[in-house]
Design an enzyme around this catalytic site. Structure first.
Site, mmCIF file in Angstrom:
data_model
loop_
_atom_site.group_PDB
_atom_site.id
_atom_site.type_symbol
_atom_site.label_atom_id
_atom_site.label_comp_id
_atom_site.label_asym_id
_atom_site.label_seq_id
_atom_site.Cartn_x
_atom_site.Cartn_y
_atom_site.Cartn_z
ATOM 1 N N GLY A 174 -4.625 -5.506 -1.948
ATOM 2 C CA GLY A 174 -4.606 -6.589 -2.926
ATOM 3 C C GLY A 174 -3.993 -7.864 -2.389
ATOM 4 O O GLY A 174 -4.174 -8.946 -2.959
ATOM 5 N N LYS B 151 0.383 -9.545 5.363
ATOM 6 C CA LYS B 151 0.724 -9.109 4.008
ATOM 7 C C LYS B 151 1.236 -10.319 3.241
ATOM 8 O O LYS B 151 2.205 -10.950 3.664
ATOM 9 C CB LYS B 151 1.791 -8.017 4.057
ATOM 10 C CG LYS B 151 2.156 -7.449 2.684
ATOM 11 C CD LYS B 151 3.008 -6.208 2.837
ATOM 12 C CE LYS B 151 3.491 -5.676 1.495
ATOM 13 N NZ LYS B 151 4.309 -4.469 1.671
ATOM 14 N N ASP C 187 -1.345 -11.996 -7.626
ATOM 15 C CA ASP C 187 -1.676 -13.255 -6.951
ATOM 16 C C ASP C 187 -1.963 -13.142 -5.450
ATOM 17 O O ASP C 187 -2.273 -14.136 -4.799
ATOM 18 C CB ASP C 187 -0.538 -14.266 -7.182
ATOM 19 C CG ASP C 187 0.800 -13.738 -6.672
ATOM 20 O OD1 ASP C 187 0.823 -12.663 -6.041
ATOM 21 O OD2 ASP C 187 1.827 -14.407 -6.923
ATOM 22 N N ARG D 192 -5.012 4.929 4.831
ATOM 23 C CA ARG D 192 -4.109 5.709 3.974
ATOM 24 C C ARG D 192 -4.831 6.909 3.383
ATOM 25 O O ARG D 192 -6.065 6.941 3.391
ATOM 26 C CB ARG D 192 -3.629 4.819 2.808
ATOM 27 C CG ARG D 192 -2.942 3.556 3.256
ATOM 28 C CD ARG D 192 -3.529 2.336 2.508
ATOM 29 N NE ARG D 192 -3.016 1.095 3.124
ATOM 30 C CZ ARG D 192 -1.856 0.567 2.827
ATOM 31 N NH1 ARG D 192 -1.105 1.110 1.891
ATOM 32 N NH2 ARG D 192 -1.448 -0.524 3.436
ATOM 33 N N ASP E 67 -1.526 6.040 -1.964
ATOM 34 C CA ASP E 67 -2.026 4.827 -1.299
ATOM 35 C C ASP E 67 -0.976 4.271 -0.341
ATOM 36 O O ASP E 67 -1.264 3.350 0.418
ATOM 37 C CB ASP E 67 -2.417 3.758 -2.329
ATOM 38 C CG ASP E 67 -1.310 3.490 -3.337
ATOM 39 O OD1 ASP E 67 -0.901 4.433 -4.024
ATOM 40 O OD2 ASP E 67 -0.840 2.343 -3.419
ATOM 41 N N ASN E 68 0.228 4.809 -0.377
ATOM 42 C CA ASN E 68 1.281 4.369 0.541
ATOM 43 C C ASN E 68 1.586 5.428 1.594
ATOM 44 O O ASN E 68 2.661 5.419 2.196
ATOM 45 C CB ASN E 68 2.551 4.016 -0.235
ATOM 46 C CG ASN E 68 2.381 2.766 -1.089
ATOM 47 O OD1 ASN E 68 1.499 1.944 -0.816
ATOM 48 N ND2 ASN E 68 3.192 2.622 -2.120
HETATM 49 P P1 AMP Z 1 2.253 -1.188 -3.854
HETATM 50 O O1 AMP Z 1 2.919 -0.542 -5.021
HETATM 51 O O2 AMP Z 1 2.967 -2.377 -3.290
HETATM 52 O O3 AMP Z 1 1.870 -0.212 -2.800
HETATM 53 O O4 AMP Z 1 0.902 -1.805 -4.400
HETATM 54 C C1 AMP Z 1 -0.043 -1.101 -5.158
HETATM 55 C C2 AMP Z 1 -1.315 -1.892 -5.240
HETATM 56 O O5 AMP Z 1 -1.074 -3.183 -5.813
HETATM 57 C C3 AMP Z 1 -1.986 -2.163 -3.904
HETATM 58 O O6 AMP Z 1 -3.362 -2.140 -4.131
HETATM 59 C C4 AMP Z 1 -1.505 -3.546 -3.567
HETATM 60 O O7 AMP Z 1 -2.345 -4.213 -2.669
HETATM 61 C C5 AMP Z 1 -1.491 -4.204 -4.935
HETATM 62 N N1 AMP Z 1 -0.562 -5.335 -5.012
HETATM 63 C C6 AMP Z 1 0.793 -5.280 -4.987
HETATM 64 N N2 AMP Z 1 1.324 -6.509 -5.080
HETATM 65 C C7 AMP Z 1 0.288 -7.381 -5.154
HETATM 66 C C8 AMP Z 1 0.169 -8.801 -5.267
HETATM 67 N N3 AMP Z 1 1.235 -9.597 -5.329
HETATM 68 N N4 AMP Z 1 -1.067 -9.326 -5.302
HETATM 69 C C9 AMP Z 1 -2.152 -8.543 -5.251
HETATM 70 N N5 AMP Z 1 -2.119 -7.215 -5.167
HETATM 71 C C10 AMP Z 1 -0.918 -6.628 -5.111
HETATM 72 MG MG MG Z 2 0.962 -0.123 -1.141
#
Ligand code: AMP
Ligand code: MG
Length: 526
Positions: A103, A124, A136, A201, A271-272
């Site tokens: 994202g 990132k 965003d 992942r 996903d992590n």
């Molecule tokens: P995370 O919990 O950081 O692993 O993120 C989970 C999902 O949310 C993943 O698909 C990330 O790419 C997306 N994501 C987290 N933060 C953002 C952001 N600020 N903008 C867009 N996508 C995000």
């Molecule tokens: Mg992630």
């Protein structure tokens, strides 16, 4: 920098989303979407890793050129770069969450260094992609500093991890509601360029299984084996099974390392989870100060504590089950998957035992050691002792001077590992008795003391990126002072060696940090 050579196998060998543009959508039948980083107002190089630059064949002049900040801030591309965001799904906190995807991460390309190694460069915080959902696509400086510092520290600690090349300030503000409590505020934005042989992942496979896209699932598996696991041999069916076994093995080893160094990931969603068994996606992670298997730094997980320190190996196992379910259509048999999952538990137990012995300076596992370790963990927990400091002090114990019934003077050497006098008083006798048993155990093995001390100090770090240290560096950086980020980066280069003049980086958590945001409490907001 013009020497960077790219060989972008992911985009070349796997199907792309045919739809152009970064608007948010469900992407079917594709492994990725081509998307450009969104330029930022004023890219400024804030910090960089010498070692990662060298790994990629970049020298000082490259890093200091204006082009460097432009490229790694997302404002320019080098010849050969082909940016994309990957499509993946995931189980979040135990539930299937559907499509997630990169994202805010955008891969620039796969570069091949002069040793023939493949390193994927990924920004990132580089702006929106089709996978940004309602967010965003940006990242704030504080979380970018945390990822940059911690991933490099993990590497030097000997823990498998993705790396970080640099930290670039965007010159733009990002609005975040840090604790999701209705208090959004603008914060400085930043972009980290992270580096790994692969960012695939578990969720990259799960998404195709969930949609019944079995042909694509098989293709991605075979691609991953060919590119990222070239050592695996056999016919196609054999390779797929051996690959899953290897993913289980690497994940087991990783979990034992996290336990060894006291790292809590905080968001072990599928996903992590890296398919290479690397620590990936540094978010609301934390480091164990006072030993507490139930601790998690992630306020988003405070109620269930699913991802607490002591539970991580079980969660990894659960995550591997989800991966096994996802790849089953490409394997066609249950038995080999079940056998590999059973193997995970065995390998984790063996690795954990090996690392536990090393932390204690014991050469082999003997009858009674399980009880010795169990009692130690109970005392560390009940006494709220600092885990990192405890093991360093333990390395200095002179087994000859400790009596069998315990020894008050040996306990005195541990005075500074406690956070409160009350807790110290509560376990003092127990610790003394335990040290007596431990010293006796040491005397029973023929290892010279100096050798044992050195071996223990090579696996028990002195400097770890404790949350309060990262927070101090963040507070200064938000005021424009990056010197602490640089200094910490340098301290963590040699985490096992005493570094003169740097005692404050080896100190236990100060009182002010016990309940402070960013130190003991973090959220997924980043
Ligand atoms: P995370 O919990 O950081 O692993 O993120 C989970 C999902 O949310 C993943 O698909 C990330 O790419 C997306 N994501 C987290 N933060 C953002 C952001 N600020 N903008 C867009 N996508 C995000
Ligand atoms: Mg992630």
């Amino acid at each position: 920098m013009r020497n960077l050579r790219f060989d972008n196998r992911f985009v070349r060998e796997l199907p792309a989303d045919p739809e152009p543009g970064g608007h948010v959508r469900q992407v079917h039948g594709a492994c990725y979407s081509r998307v450009m980083p969104t330029p930022v107002r004023k890219p400024q190089l804030l910090a960089w890793s010498l070692e990662v630059a060298a790994l990629l064949g970049l020298d000082d002049a490259d890093v200091r050129s204006p082009e460097f900040a432009d490229v790694f801030g997302g404002n320019a591309l080098l010849p050969g770069m082909e940016p994309y965001a990957a499509c993946y799904g995931g189980h979040q906190f135990g539930n299937w969450a559907g499509q997630l995807g990169d994202g805010r991460a955008i891969t620039l390309g796969e570069t091949i260094n002069d040793r023939g190694e493949r390193w994927e460069l990924q920004l990132k915080g580089a702006g929106p992609t089709p996978y940004s959902r309602r967010a965003d696509g940006r990242a704030v400086l504080r979380s970018s500093i945390r990822e940059f510092l911690c991933s490099e520290a993990m590497h030097h600690l000997g823990v498998p991890t993705t790396r970080a090349l640099c930290l670039v300030g965007t010159g733009e503000q990002v609005i975040r509601d840090m604790f999701y409590d209705g208090n959004p505020r603008p914060e400085p934005g930043a972009v980290v360029c992270r580096v790994s042989p692969s960012f695939i992942r578990f969720g990259n496979f799960e998404i195709f299984a969930s949609r019944g896209e079995e042909e694509l699932l098989g293709r991605l598996i075979d691609f991953t084996i060919a590119r990222d696991f070239p050592e695996i041999e056999g016919d196609r069916a054999q390779k797929r099974v051996r690959w899953f076994e290897e993913v289980c093995r690497r994940t087991a080893v990783l979990m034992a390392h996290w336990t060894r160094v006291g790292f809590v990931h905080g968001v072990m969603n599928t996903d992590n989870m890296s398919i290479l068994g690397l620590t990936i996606d540094y978010g609301p992670y934390g480091w164990i100060d006072n030993f507490d298997p139930d601790w998690t730094p992630n306020t988003t997980d405070a109620a269930g504590r699913r991802y607490r320190f002591g539970h991580q190996p079980q969660v990894a196992h659960w995550n591997l089950w989800q991966l096994a379910n996802a790849i089953y259509p490409a394997i066609g048999k249950v038995e080999p998957l079940e056998a590999a999952l059973l193997g995970y538990a065995d390998i984790h137990e063996a690795e954990n035992r090996r690392m536990t012995l090393a932390k204690l300076g014991l050469a082999d596992w003997q009858d009674g050691d399980a009880a010795l370790v169990e009692e130690l963990h109970r005392l560390l927990h009940e006494g709220e002792m600092d885990m990192t400091l405890f093991y360093r002090r333990l390395a200095d114990v002179d087994e000859k001077s400790v009596g069998e019934g315990g020894a008050g003077h040996a306990v005195a050497g541990f005075a500074d590992v406690f956070y409160t006098d009350e807790r110290r008083a509560a376990v003092q006798e127990g610790v003394s008795a335990w040290l007596g048993r431990y010293a006796q155990r040491l005397r029973g093995q023929a290892l010279p003391r100096e050798q044992r001390t050195a071996a223990m100090k090579a696996v028990n770090p002195l400097y770890v990126p404790r949350n309060f240290l990262a927070q101090e560096a963040i507070d200064a950086a938000e005021q424009g002072d990056l010197s602490l980020v640089d200094e910490l980066l340098d301290v963590f280069r040699r985490p096992y060696e005493v570094q003169p003049g740097r005692a404050r980086f080896a100190a236990k958590r100060p009182d002010w940090a016990r309940h402070k945001a960013g130190c003991s409490m973090l959220s997924c907001s980043s």
